[in-house]
Design an enzyme around this catalytic site. Structure first.
Site, PDB file in Angstrom:
ATOM      1  N   HIS A 119      -4.931  73.587-105.932  1.00 30.28           N
ATOM      2  CA  HIS A 119      -3.852  72.957-106.699  1.00 30.28           C
ATOM      3  C   HIS A 119      -4.279  72.688-108.146  1.00 30.28           C
ATOM      4  O   HIS A 119      -3.562  72.993-109.096  1.00 30.28           O
ATOM      5  CB  HIS A 119      -3.446  71.667-105.981  1.00 30.28           C
TER       6      HIS A 119
ATOM      7  N   GLU B 212      -4.520  75.906-109.911  1.00 34.09           N
ATOM      8  CA  GLU B 212      -3.177  76.381-110.269  1.00 34.09           C
ATOM      9  C   GLU B 212      -2.721  75.756-111.593  1.00 34.09           C
ATOM     10  O   GLU B 212      -2.179  76.417-112.471  1.00 34.09           O
ATOM     11  CB  GLU B 212      -2.196  76.038-109.139  1.00 34.09           C
ATOM     12  N   HIS B 213      -2.979  74.465-111.747  1.00 34.67           N
ATOM     13  CA  HIS B 213      -2.616  73.799-113.002  1.00 34.67           C
ATOM     14  C   HIS B 213      -3.473  74.295-114.167  1.00 34.67           C
ATOM     15  O   HIS B 213      -2.968  74.535-115.254  1.00 34.67           O
ATOM     16  CB  HIS B 213      -2.823  72.281-112.875  1.00 34.67           C
TER      17      HIS B 213
ATOM     18  N   GLU C 289       0.005  63.177-109.472  1.00 39.32           N
ATOM     19  CA  GLU C 289       1.034  63.923-108.737  1.00 39.32           C
ATOM     20  C   GLU C 289       0.870  63.692-107.231  1.00 39.32           C
ATOM     21  O   GLU C 289       1.834  63.437-106.513  1.00 39.32           O
ATOM     22  CB  GLU C 289       0.919  65.418-109.057  1.00 39.32           C
TER      23      GLU C 289
END
Ligand SMILES: [Zn+2]
Length: 1024
Positions: free
Chosen positions: A105, A108-109, A206
């Site tokens: 994750h 991905e960012h 998040e």
């Protein structure tokens, strides 16, 4: 960039559903077809380093699928040729973490933060404004990461393709980007090294936000426990308590391991030519690499248990829900098929739907109808995102003592199905759903097909077979015909005799938050206690460096951009006709509807009392589930599902385009069906319009409780939407009405209503509402149909209108607008703190501006984009670690600011308040490119593709005609700096409390001190 966990949202994103529910719109504007080239694409044909391995016509979706493999690296490519201008491109990697630090994750960012060819900070976010993309995002699943976009413009397509490929294969992965997106230690006051250290970071916040929804927690836990042996046993999005164990080195290593061409798959979809994509991909990114066996990312099948398991977890207590003793959930999950077995997986989905869909399904009858729970949990359904698919049935709102009872019912229901089978009509209705879904065309078809194939392809499943839905349905029908016990045997084998079963229960804990905070404090302590003064200086300096980089002026010239010329000057005009049939005004939109009749109606509600208006959301939820004078609720539902795609009703507030605060209140009704079933569709509506006999109070009570149980789902996930609604309601009459019917105030209202237990009286009122609004005088309609069937269909409609009630009153269409509540400077309540039991905040500020038809509206739309991109996003996301933030102009004429999953609250409101000063200083410095980007951003929304079922809808619902839209487009195009300065002064320089409102939705907080804010009048809403 959101993280998809297995919770609430994923149930609808299953391969087949995805393909079934969505279909596309006809090509629009520039059409570049490549259909001639299709002839050369034969199996064995080689081009640009690729070889074609399979070609498949899929007639049900009018597409041709071409499967290619890159010769050197064995990277796979799927092209779906379809005459659709909304083209898609996507890159997919199999990413299988072994811990919960959020590696895939955060990667991905971070890959989207800058690459070799585009070394600017955050090219991804910059491109959002330089493009006409209809979709741009990236998602992390449990075992894959996918980067998709879609656009209707060819140069845009090529531009974005370059950005995405460079980002994923050649990212810079700088340490400062890792700190910004992943996690970092930072001083509470970043300018003072003596202040305490805390943890910040975009993904860190998040994920804290994601797990503030109980349902997400439950869904995540469920997956971890039922698939414990490999990558599904950890949290790919990241556990906030584990994320701070991730290092920058881990991140770079994971990229090198997983983002290799041999572990990658590529998609394209639409009518743009394929060869240039292959040529570029091969030349720049694939040819330098050799094949590398991706064995390290392979996910094995889960070893099956020989006996069921049982686990218990704690969740948050939710003040807005039922009393604490009834806030428990219990779910029973079964591990089913290997998702690469295409037919088995399809079959499991079909059987799952038979078991749980609608009031005629066995589990609804056995679990929901007896009144002891809040109905199914959102995680109920069939999930095929993981290597082995999962069937889950869960009940929420149950007492602890009922856990065992639920498990008992689970077994007896399956026993019953195994011995008696399914009702024929019920089977027919589920098959009919498939038939109509294949024909129904809705927006983003291509994107949904692509995303639907991702999990199957991720494990090398046969995607060409997965696309051929009709073949699967035919096989199923044949099997059922040959063996009358076919489905019963399947239920016995896969469901009843399945020993890989997990029973998971969840109970609320009033101290949940406290415990989480204690764990977080402990973590910070662990991370900081051994730091020497020198180390602390390093931390302090690095954060200053990050801040400096974040505020530096960027040279974005190297990024590609679209130009104003790329935007069409013309509004798409469809052929439409206005007629009056038996005194009902009708708008006919002639579209290619693929054999489906789309019906929409508005029922005016001006005649209702304010109390009755408040009941409208409940009315819309129950009225088609209670049965009618001639059909009981089961018969009604059965007919509805065998002949239509469902009858839907919802409250509608049509804002006036000309007058602030004014709106047209109504109930929006809609349905669609295959042309051959149109008479049955009218029969169903006629039944509802003619409800006269008293309805069943017990059933009503049941439905009301189910409605309430689902109402608070998603409040934390969509907290910014609720905050914006509440803030807008403080300044606009039409927004106030929307808040009453769909915002936090509606939830409070429903809670009070349920508290009174006056079900009989409320039901009587519901029936009164039906009598008032279900009349011919009150109705105006729209149809989206093909021209050739128009007269036939309108004849049936004329017949329908003769069979519905009519009163002697004047028709409401001519007096349908009302003025909503308007605050004055003296009685304005302009600030609200809504206390919600979550660890993050959602902040909003609303400013009343101008209605749609005014030039200022177009200017403010551009201004909102400029503010979001240049001021709010950098300030709130990059610097403060909020997951998101921005500004938008609503159709009520309200300029509304928001932050999403925000660690701060009042300070964020200061950021909003500083907008005026920021604009005063920066509008003059705005470059022509920045102005263009803001306009492109607005046109992304204005020119979003509209599927055939929705064409002409804006005109019908909001009276937004193509002429008004045309003028609005021209006004957007002509906005310049002076216009922006003008609206800045006019609307943001005004301190009248009646014109602006603020809302914070978030936890109780002792630092929430409003005493130093004398110009604001704060009210606290406890929501208890
Ligand atoms: Zn994310």
């Amino acid at each position: 960039m959101w993280y998809k966990n297995l919770g609430a949202h994923l149930k609808s994103i299953t391969t087949l559903n995805q393909i079934l529910r969505q279909s596309s719109h006809a090509a629009r504007r520039k059409v570049l077809t490549e259909s001639n080239d299709l002839n050369v694409f034969k199996v064995g044909y080689k081009l640009h380093g690729f070889e074609i391995k399979g070609v498949q016509e899929v007639s049900e979706f009018r597409l041709t699928a071409i499967h290619l493999v890159h010769e050197n690296t064995k990277a796979e490519y799927l092209h779906l040729y379809r005459n659709d201008s909304n083209n898609v491109f996507a890159i997919q990697f199999r990413t299988t973490p072994k811990n919960s630090t959020g590696l895939p994750h955060i990667l991905e960012h971070t890959v989207l933060c800058g690459s070799k060819k585009y070394p600017v900070r955050d090219p991804f976010f910059k491109m959002l404004n330089r493009s006409l993309a209809t979709f741009m995002n990236a998602m992390t699943g449990s075992d894959y990461t996918v980067y998709p976009f879609s656009t209707q413009n060819l140069s845009d397509f090529r531009n974005l393709q370059k950005i995405y490929l460079d980002a994923t294969f050649r990212p810079l992965l700088k340490e400062l980007d890792f700190m910004q997106e992943g996690w970092r230690l930072e001083n509470v006051n970043p300018a003072d090294a003596a202040t305490p250290l805390i943890i910040k970071g975009v993904v860190y916040n998040e994920m804290k936000g994601a797990f503030s929804e109980n349902e997400n927690l439950l869904g995540q836990k469920l997956q971890n426990l039922i698939l414990p042996d490999h990558t599904y046993g950890v949290i790919s999005g990241g556990d906030p308590l584990e994320i701070p164990n991730l290092t920058w080195e881990d991140l770079k290593k994971f990229h090198a391991e997983c983002y290799h061409p041999s572990n990658a798959k590529f998609f394209s979809y639409g009518n743009f030519p394929l060869s240039p994509s292959l040529e570029y991909l091969n030349r720049v990114y694939l040819s330098p690499h050799e094949y590398r066996e991706p064995a390290h990312t392979v996910v094995p099948k889960q070893n099956r248990w020989s006996a069921p398991k049982r686990e218990h977890i704690e969740g948050r207590f939710e003040a807005m829900r039922e009393p604490i003793e009834k806030q428990n959930s219990v779910v029973v999950s079964l591990l089913l098929s290997d998702i690469t077995d295409i037919y088995d997986t399809f079959l499991m989905q079909f059987v799952s739907e038979l078991l749980i869909k609608g009031p005629n399904s066995p589990f609804y009858k056995s679990m929901v109808e007896p009144n002891f729970s809040g109905g199914f949990t959102p995680s109920t359904g069939y999930d095929m995102q993981t290597r082995d698919s999962i069937f889950t049935i869960g009940l929420q709102g149950v007492k602890k003592e009922d856990f065992d009872k639920v498990v008992g019912i689970f077994d007896s229901t399956l026993d019953n199905v195994v011995s008696h089978g399914f009702d024929e009509k019920h089977i027919e209705s589920i098959l009919h759903r498939y038939e109509i879904s294949i024909k129904h065309e809705s927006a983003n078809f291509g994107l949904n097909v692509v995303l639907g194939l991702v999990p199957t392809w991720n494990h090398n499943g046969d995607i060409l077979a997965a696309l051929q839905v009709n073949k699967l349905i035919d096989k199923l029908k044949k099997e059922m015909k040959q063996d009358s016990n076919y489905l019963q045997n399947i239920v016995k084998r896969y469901f009843k005799d399945n020993t890989h079963r997990l029973i998971l229960t969840m109970s609320p804990d009033k101290d949940f938050e406290k415990k989480q905070n204690a764990l977080e404090d402990e973590l910070i302590k662990k991370k900081t206690q051994d730091l020497k003064d020198d180390d602390k200086q390093i931390v302090f300096k690095k954060c200053l460096e990050l801040q400096k980089v974040q505020t530096e002026q960027q040279n974005t010239d190297i990024l590609p951009t679209l130009l104003m010329e790329d935007i069409s000057n013309e509004v798409e005009k469809i052929s439409r006709e206005r007629v009056t049939i038996n005194s009902v005004p009708v708008q006919i939109n002639k579209v290619s509807s693929n054999g489906i009749v789309y019906f929409k109606g508005l029922l005016g509600t001006v005649e209702l009392s304010p109390e009755q208006q408040m009941l409208l959301p409940l009315f819309c939820y129950v009225i088609n589930k209670l049965g009618t004078d001639n059909l009981n609720f089961r018969e009604f539902d059965s007919l509805m599902n065998r002949k239509t795609a469902g009858l839907s009703l919802e409250p509608h507030i049509g804002e006036s385009l000309f007058q602030l605060h004014n709106y047209e209140p109504s109930v929006f009704i809609s349905s669609h069906c295959l042309e051959k079933n149109v008479e049955s569709m009218w029969e169903l509506w006629r039944e509802l319009f003619n409800i006269r006999e008293s309805l069943d109070v017990e059933r009503f009570q049941r439905l009301t409780e189910l409605y309430m149980a689902n109402l608070t789902h998603g409040v934390a996930d969509a907290g910014h939407i609720y905050a914006m609604k509440a803030a807008s309601a403080l300044v606009s009459g039409s927004a106030y009405q929307k808040e009453l019917l769909g915002g936090l105030q509606h939830i409070s209202y429903m809670k009070r209503l349920i508290g009174t237990s006056r079900y009989k009286a409320v039901l009587e009122e519901i029936q009164n509402i039906a009598k008032i609004i279900f009349t011919k005088n009150n109705l105006r309609c729209a149809f989206n149909i093909s021209q050739e069937n128009q007269s036939k269909i309108m004849k049936t409609f004329a017949q329908f209108t003769t069979g519905i009630p009519e009163t002697s009153k004047q028709a409401t269409h001519d007096r349908s607008y009302v003025e909503g509540k308007v605050w004055s400077s003296f009685n304005a309540v302009n600030c609200q703190h809504h206390v919600l039991n979550v660890p993050v905040n959602y902040c909003s500020k609303a400013v009343l501006t101008a209605p749609y038809n005014k030039k200022d509206f177009a200017r403010l739309r551009v201004l909102a984009r400029l503010l979001s991109a240049k001021y709010l996003h950098p300030e709130l996301r990059e610097k403060q670690g909020a997951y998101g933030g921005g500004a938008r102009l609503t159709s009520d004429g309200v300029l509304v600011f928001y932050s999403y999953r925000d660690p701060r609250s009042l300070q964020t409101l200061d950021v909003f308040d500083n907008t005026f000063a920021w604009l005063k200083e920066n509008v003059d410095k705005t470059s022509s490119q920045e102005l263009l980007e803001s306009k492109l951003g607005v046109f992304q929304a204005v020119d979003a593709p509209i599927p055939p079922c929705a064409k002409g809808c804006d005109e019908f619902l909001r009276r937004l005609t193509p002429d008004i839209l045309q003028r609005h487009r021209a006004e957007i195009m002509s906005v310049d700096k002076n216009a922006l300065k003008d609206v800045t002064e006019k609307y943001l320089g005004n301190n009248d409390p009646a014109l602006s409102g603020k809302v914070v939705l978030g936890p109780k907080n002792e630092k929430f001190d409003t005493t130093s804010r004398p110009s604001e009048m704060w009210t606290t809403m406890e929501n208890e």
